[in-house]
Design a protein around this motif. Structure first.
Motif, PDB file in Angstrom:
ATOM      1  N   ARG A  75      -2.363  13.562   5.938  1.00 45.99           N
ATOM      2  CA  ARG A  75      -2.799  12.337   5.942  1.00 45.99           C
ATOM      3  C   ARG A  75      -4.234  12.390   5.299  1.00 45.99           C
ATOM      4  O   ARG A  75      -4.722  11.525   4.475  1.00 45.99           O
ATOM      5  CB  ARG A  75      -2.846  11.536   7.181  1.00 45.99           C
ATOM      6  CG  ARG A  75      -1.741  11.210   7.591  1.00 45.99           C
ATOM      7  CD  ARG A  75      -1.674  10.196   8.912  1.00 45.99           C
ATOM      8  NE  ARG A  75      -0.412   9.802   9.595  1.00 45.99           N
ATOM      9  CZ  ARG A  75       0.171  10.481  10.429  1.00 45.99           C
ATOM     10  NH1 ARG A  75      -0.332  11.338  11.240  1.00 45.99           N
ATOM     11  NH2 ARG A  75       1.344   9.958  10.987  1.00 45.99           N
ATOM     12  N   PHE A  76      -4.994  13.416   5.757  1.00 46.68           N
ATOM     13  CA  PHE A  76      -6.524  13.438   5.035  1.00 46.68           C
ATOM     14  C   PHE A  76      -6.450  13.773   3.554  1.00 46.68           C
ATOM     15  O   PHE A  76      -7.043  13.006   2.753  1.00 46.68           O
ATOM     16  CB  PHE A  76      -7.092  14.459   5.822  1.00 46.68           C
ATOM     17  CG  PHE A  76      -8.584  15.081   5.131  1.00 46.68           C
ATOM     18  CD1 PHE A  76      -9.705  14.356   5.119  1.00 46.68           C
ATOM     19  CD2 PHE A  76      -8.367  16.080   4.418  1.00 46.68           C
ATOM     20  CE1 PHE A  76     -10.795  14.446   4.746  1.00 46.68           C
ATOM     21  CE2 PHE A  76      -9.593  16.356   3.507  1.00 46.68           C
ATOM     22  CZ  PHE A  76     -10.898  15.576   3.802  1.00 46.68           C
ATOM     23  N   GLU A  93       0.677  -1.144  -0.080  1.00 46.57           N
ATOM     24  CA  GLU A  93       0.040  -0.135  -0.030  1.00 46.57           C
ATOM     25  C   GLU A  93       0.717   1.280  -0.111  1.00 46.57           C
ATOM     26  O   GLU A  93       1.697   1.414   0.878  1.00 46.57           O
ATOM     27  CB  GLU A  93      -0.932  -0.094   1.170  1.00 46.57           C
ATOM     28  CG  GLU A  93      -1.784  -1.024   1.032  1.00 46.57           C
ATOM     29  CD  GLU A  93      -2.840  -1.227  -0.046  1.00 46.57           C
ATOM     30  OE1 GLU A  93      -3.207  -0.286  -0.288  1.00 46.57           O
ATOM     31  OE2 GLU A  93      -3.336  -2.339  -0.175  1.00 46.57           O
ATOM     32  N   SER A  94       0.962   2.100  -0.820  1.00 43.65           N
ATOM     33  CA  SER A  94       1.563   3.294  -1.237  1.00 43.65           C
ATOM     34  C   SER A  94       1.804   4.275  -0.103  1.00 43.65           C
ATOM     35  O   SER A  94       2.818   4.560   0.158  1.00 43.65           O
ATOM     36  CB  SER A  94       1.264   3.826  -2.628  1.00 43.65           C
ATOM     37  OG  SER A  94      -0.157   4.319  -2.497  1.00 43.65           O
ATOM     38  N   LEU A  95       0.589   4.368   0.436  1.00 40.17           N
ATOM     39  CA  LEU A  95       0.611   5.718   1.579  1.00 40.17           C
ATOM     40  C   LEU A  95       1.339   5.023   2.885  1.00 40.17           C
ATOM     41  O   LEU A  95       1.849   5.745   3.372  1.00 40.17           O
ATOM     42  CB  LEU A  95      -0.643   6.097   1.745  1.00 40.17           C
ATOM     43  CG  LEU A  95      -1.430   6.815   0.647  1.00 40.17           C
ATOM     44  CD1 LEU A  95      -2.839   7.474   1.161  1.00 40.17           C
ATOM     45  CD2 LEU A  95      -0.708   8.142   0.244  1.00 40.17           C
ATOM     46  N   VAL A 125       1.751  15.052   0.688  1.00 39.46           N
ATOM     47  CA  VAL A 125       0.346  15.184  -0.313  1.00 39.46           C
ATOM     48  C   VAL A 125       0.902  15.482  -1.721  1.00 39.46           C
ATOM     49  O   VAL A 125       0.394  15.033  -2.389  1.00 39.46           O
ATOM     50  CB  VAL A 125      -0.496  16.388   0.147  1.00 39.46           C
ATOM     51  CG1 VAL A 125      -1.628  16.337  -0.602  1.00 39.46           C
ATOM     52  CG2 VAL A 125      -1.076  16.088   1.686  1.00 39.46           C
ATOM     53  N   ASP A 126       1.809  16.232  -2.059  1.00 41.75           N
ATOM     54  CA  ASP A 126       2.241  16.609  -3.378  1.00 41.75           C
ATOM     55  C   ASP A 126       2.761  14.960  -3.904  1.00 41.75           C
ATOM     56  O   ASP A 126       2.450  14.790  -5.119  1.00 41.75           O
ATOM     57  CB  ASP A 126       3.528  17.434  -3.273  1.00 41.75           C
ATOM     58  CG  ASP A 126       3.284  18.746  -2.615  1.00 41.75           C
ATOM     59  OD1 ASP A 126       2.265  19.273  -3.311  1.00 41.75           O
ATOM     60  OD2 ASP A 126       3.640  18.948  -1.466  1.00 41.75           O
ATOM     61  N   PHE A 161       3.243  24.543  -2.887  1.00 41.70           N
ATOM     62  CA  PHE A 161       2.811  23.252  -2.703  1.00 41.70           C
ATOM     63  C   PHE A 161       2.063  22.685  -1.538  1.00 41.70           C
ATOM     64  O   PHE A 161       1.868  23.690  -0.684  1.00 41.70           O
ATOM     65  CB  PHE A 161       4.443  22.392  -2.585  1.00 41.70           C
ATOM     66  CG  PHE A 161       5.184  22.800  -3.690  1.00 41.70           C
ATOM     67  CD1 PHE A 161       4.919  21.917  -4.984  1.00 41.70           C
ATOM     68  CD2 PHE A 161       6.414  23.437  -3.645  1.00 41.70           C
ATOM     69  CE1 PHE A 161       5.787  22.340  -6.084  1.00 41.70           C
ATOM     70  CE2 PHE A 161       7.345  23.672  -4.537  1.00 41.70           C
ATOM     71  CZ  PHE A 161       7.041  22.973  -5.705  1.00 41.70           C
ATOM     72  N   PHE A 162       1.394  21.486  -1.482  1.00 39.92           N
ATOM     73  CA  PHE A 162       0.453  21.278  -0.546  1.00 39.92           C
ATOM     74  C   PHE A 162       1.492  21.276   0.818  1.00 39.92           C
ATOM     75  O   PHE A 162       1.130  21.432   1.980  1.00 39.92           O
ATOM     76  CB  PHE A 162       0.347  19.790  -0.657  1.00 39.92           C
ATOM     77  CG  PHE A 162      -0.956  19.708  -1.668  1.00 39.92           C
ATOM     78  CD1 PHE A 162      -2.393  20.080  -1.137  1.00 39.92           C
ATOM     79  CD2 PHE A 162      -0.892  19.362  -2.971  1.00 39.92           C
ATOM     80  CE1 PHE A 162      -3.334  20.159  -2.208  1.00 39.92           C
ATOM     81  CE2 PHE A 162      -1.949  19.341  -3.812  1.00 39.92           C
ATOM     82  CZ  PHE A 162      -2.988  19.787  -3.481  1.00 39.92           C
ATOM     83  N   GLY A 163       2.851  20.879   0.600  1.00 40.12           N
ATOM     84  CA  GLY A 163       3.747  20.809   1.707  1.00 40.12           C
ATOM     85  C   GLY A 163       4.145  22.188   1.972  1.00 40.12           C
ATOM     86  O   GLY A 163       5.193  22.498   2.685  1.00 40.12           O
TER      87      GLY A 163
END
Length: 224
Positions: free
Chosen positions: A96-97, A67-69, A153-154, A144-146
């Motif tokens: 994580r969301f 599982e990638s995440l 998330v990116d 970026f999301f980060g």
């Protein structure tokens, strides 16, 4: 780290494999890559992921993770350099969301928009647009999301822009563009412009050919 202590079982066209490649590249980690044929799964894949028999699988010191995440979080826990997840607990939870939102909401809608026909496709396209707009809200005030650097998330969402662009070319719609989703479009361009990210991307012509073949197969299966 010795390369033989870390293996990634993946497939060149899999976005989930790509996420793991990006994370490992960002961390500067050496690993052995094992290309899997998804039609004829290797004994190694069946050994390391006997339940789901899917890629990607990361094998670290002969201990497998699927599982990638989950793999991304493991990589971030083991190798501390260039952190993917924020230190702040609330920001970590938000990251994580958003990553889960990509997998649970954005991806299924995009796949349905690409593979369905008629009214089902129209509904899927509408849902894909709505979900991508929600995802875009996570970019407000950030490059970026980060933040100013790429993060969890990116990496989780980075492949969506290219896939949506190619799928849109095939079915004749624009799922992400500068007019309707300026933040998401700008993020996508910035993210894919990073040399480290570009290096891991499969060749665009080869990927487009694969997506076209997949689309034809989907339409053929739907009409039989």
């Amino acid at each position: 780290m010795a390369e033989d202590s870390l293996k990634l079982l993946g497939n060149w066209v899999s976005p989930y494999s790509l996420k793991v490649k990006w994370a490992l590249k960002l961390k500067g980690i050496q690993y052995q890559y094992v290309e899997e044929d998804l039609q004829n799964k290797s004994p190694m894949l069946l050994q390391y992921n006997p339940v789901y028999k899917k890629i990607p699988v990361l094998v670290h010191d002969d201990k497998p993770l699927a599982e990638s995440l989950i793999i991304l979080e493991y990589i971030d826990e083991v190798w501390k350099q260039n952190p993917l997840l924020p230190i702040d607990p609330y920001e970590r939870a938000k990251a994580r969301f958003w990553a889960k939102f990509v997998d649970d909401k954005c991806v299924p809608a995009l796949m349905a928009a690409f593979s369905k026909r008629g009214e089902e496709q129209e509904r899927a396209i509408k849902e894909a647009h709505e979900n991508l707009k929600i995802l875009e809200s996570g970019l407000e005030g950030k490059r970026f999301f980060g933040g100013e650097t790429i993060g969890f998330v990116d990496i989780a969402a980075g492949w969506i822009g290219r896939s949506a662009q190619m799928a849109g070319e095939i079915i004749g719609i624009k799922l992400i563009d500068a007019e309707t989703m300026p933040l998401l479009d700008s993020w996508f361009q910035d993210f894919l412009g990073i040399p480290l990210i570009k290096e891991c991307m499969p060749p665009q012509d080869k990927l487009l050919e694969h997506i076209k073949e997949l689309h034809t197969k989907n339409l053929t299966a739907a009409s039989t």
